[in-house]
Scaffold this motif. Sequence first.
Motif, PDB file in Angstrom:
ATOM      1  N   PRO A  71     -11.735  23.127   4.858  1.00  0.00           N
ATOM      2  CA  PRO A  71     -11.144  22.921   6.184  1.00  0.00           C
ATOM      3  C   PRO A  71      -9.699  23.425   6.315  1.00  0.00           C
ATOM      4  N   SER A  72      -8.950  23.467   5.234  1.00  0.00           N
ATOM      5  CA  SER A  72      -7.583  24.011   5.299  1.00  0.00           C
ATOM      6  C   SER A  72      -7.254  24.595   3.943  1.00  0.00           C
ATOM      7  N   VAL A 120      -6.752  21.884   1.299  1.00  0.00           N
ATOM      8  CA  VAL A 120      -7.995  21.287   0.808  1.00  0.00           C
ATOM      9  C   VAL A 120      -8.746  22.293  -0.064  1.00  0.00           C
ATOM     10  N   SER A 167      -7.256  21.885  -3.365  1.00  0.00           N
ATOM     11  CA  SER A 167      -7.685  20.623  -3.975  1.00  0.00           C
ATOM     12  C   SER A 167      -9.068  20.773  -4.595  1.00  0.00           C
ATOM     13  N   GLU A 220      -9.552   9.118  -7.167  1.00  0.00           N
ATOM     14  CA  GLU A 220      -8.599   8.669  -6.137  1.00  0.00           C
ATOM     15  C   GLU A 220      -8.639   9.576  -4.914  1.00  0.00           C
ATOM     16  N   LEU A 221      -8.649  10.877  -5.168  1.00  0.00           N
ATOM     17  CA  LEU A 221      -8.643  11.826  -4.056  1.00  0.00           C
ATOM     18  C   LEU A 221      -9.895  11.649  -3.193  1.00  0.00           C
ATOM     19  N   GLU A 261      -9.671   8.498  -1.160  1.00  0.00           N
ATOM     20  CA  GLU A 261      -8.778   8.609  -0.005  1.00  0.00           C
ATOM     21  C   GLU A 261      -9.437   9.362   1.140  1.00  0.00           C
ATOM     22  N   TRP A 262     -10.175  10.410   0.780  1.00  0.00           N
ATOM     23  CA  TRP A 262     -10.840  11.176   1.841  1.00  0.00           C
ATOM     24  C   TRP A 262     -11.969  10.383   2.493  1.00  0.00           C
ATOM     25  N   ARG A 298     -10.491   8.034   4.934  1.00  0.00           N
ATOM     26  CA  ARG A 298      -9.991   8.682   6.156  1.00  0.00           C
ATOM     27  C   ARG A 298     -11.115   9.201   7.035  1.00  0.00           C
ATOM     28  N   MET A 343      -5.562  22.178   8.673  1.00  0.00           N
ATOM     29  CA  MET A 343      -6.012  21.921  10.045  1.00  0.00           C
ATOM     30  C   MET A 343      -4.820  22.072  10.978  1.00  0.00           C
ATOM     31  N   TRP A 397      -2.790  18.919  12.018  1.00  0.00           N
ATOM     32  CA  TRP A 397      -2.111  18.111  11.011  1.00  0.00           C
ATOM     33  C   TRP A 397      -0.611  18.418  11.043  1.00  0.00           C
ATOM     34  N   LEU A 443      -1.810  11.867   1.650  1.00  0.00           N
ATOM     35  CA  LEU A 443      -2.501  13.137   1.434  1.00  0.00           C
ATOM     36  C   LEU A 443      -1.515  14.299   1.361  1.00  0.00           C
ATOM     37  N   ARG A 497      -0.712  14.503  -2.191  1.00  0.00           N
ATOM     38  CA  ARG A 497      -1.819  15.111  -2.956  1.00  0.00           C
ATOM     39  C   ARG A 497      -1.864  16.614  -2.719  1.00  0.00           C
ATOM     40  N   HIS A 498      -1.697  17.011  -1.448  1.00  0.00           N
ATOM     41  CA  HIS A 498      -1.722  18.447  -1.161  1.00  0.00           C
ATOM     42  C   HIS A 498      -0.551  19.151  -1.844  1.00  0.00           C
ATOM     43  N   ASP A 555      -1.469  19.533  -5.453  1.00  0.00           N
ATOM     44  CA  ASP A 555      -2.493  20.553  -5.693  1.00  0.00           C
ATOM     45  C   ASP A 555      -1.995  21.956  -5.371  1.00  0.00           C
TER      46      ASP A 555
END
Lengths: 260, 93
Positions: free
Chosen positions: A48-49, A52, A55, A147-148, A151-152, A155, B1, B4, B32, B35-36, B39
Amino acid sequence: MAEQARPHGAFDAPSDAHDPIRAGYVLRLGDDSLILGQRLSEWCGHAPSVEVDLSLSNLALDLVGQATLLLGAAGDADTLAFKRDVLDFRNCLLVEQPNGDFARTMVRQLLFSTWQHLLYQRLAVGTDEQLAGIAAKAVKEVAYHRELAGEWVVRLGDGTEESARRTADGLDWCWRFVPELFEVDAELEEACRCGLAVDPRSFEEEYRASIAAVLQEAKMAQPADQRPILGGRRGHHSEHLGHLLAIMQYLPRTYPDAKW
Amino acid sequence: MSDWPLWEVFVRTKGGLAHRHVGSVHAPDAELALRHARDTYTRRMEGVSLWVVRSADIVASDPDQAGELFEPAADKVYRHPTFYDIPDEVKHI
């Protein structure tokens, strides 16, 4: 890796004939990581981005790294990864399931990474030195995956109407593959008896509670138990694994002498 | 996105050094965003600590005022510590 690949033969059996129980158990773990790593890599360039995308690529690389070590402990990693046919893979069915949408991918990751984390915490203090070393390295990676994904799922489940519906669909798809994670067949029982393996039933309660807590935070209903689908550990896979392997194995099978 | 918010990312490369701005990420919320940032910017062992801050929360100077803000310092060379010998062993000064 490719440098060490044997060009022919050894298509099915793990090469460590001295200890088939150990090789068989390590192969299961290695195949779980390899197949899920390959699945996640399919997202590369499609997430999606861009954040991500990175990730998911990081998760994939962690898993392929684990697979390299684990398959290397079961035999020759390249031969095992690229020269086995679908019936000889020993991964659980959950990891070979198609990505679906992002919600299903994250649900699958939560269900698998939670299990893998609880398992590797125990393997890391186990008696087999090599396996304990691999698990100790991987357990930090897997903690992050867990964890990741959690979290997703929170959400997405507690997000928009659409994301909640997609998360519910993802749960519905993946839920029937959870019992296989806790199945103990004769081979695993033997591996547990000699102190090598961890009996997954010893942490099933903790697993169920952990998943339930995430789903509660995500405001998602826990799916009703479905008829479990088993068989991955015996090589009875869904049709999806063959397609995955066709892509993963295409290059080394078509050009056996290729080096990279 | 696209919907965001943007977050600025700061990485401390090792203990004792200051966090440095390294770039930005999109993320729906602070957790997040961390996290981003992890990563995206610490994949090759670049960091020991991360900060993220919403880009919208940064107050920036106006480029049109650069003249009055910064030029008066240009001819005051005596404010630079260039008249000292700094030993080679002293780093990050």
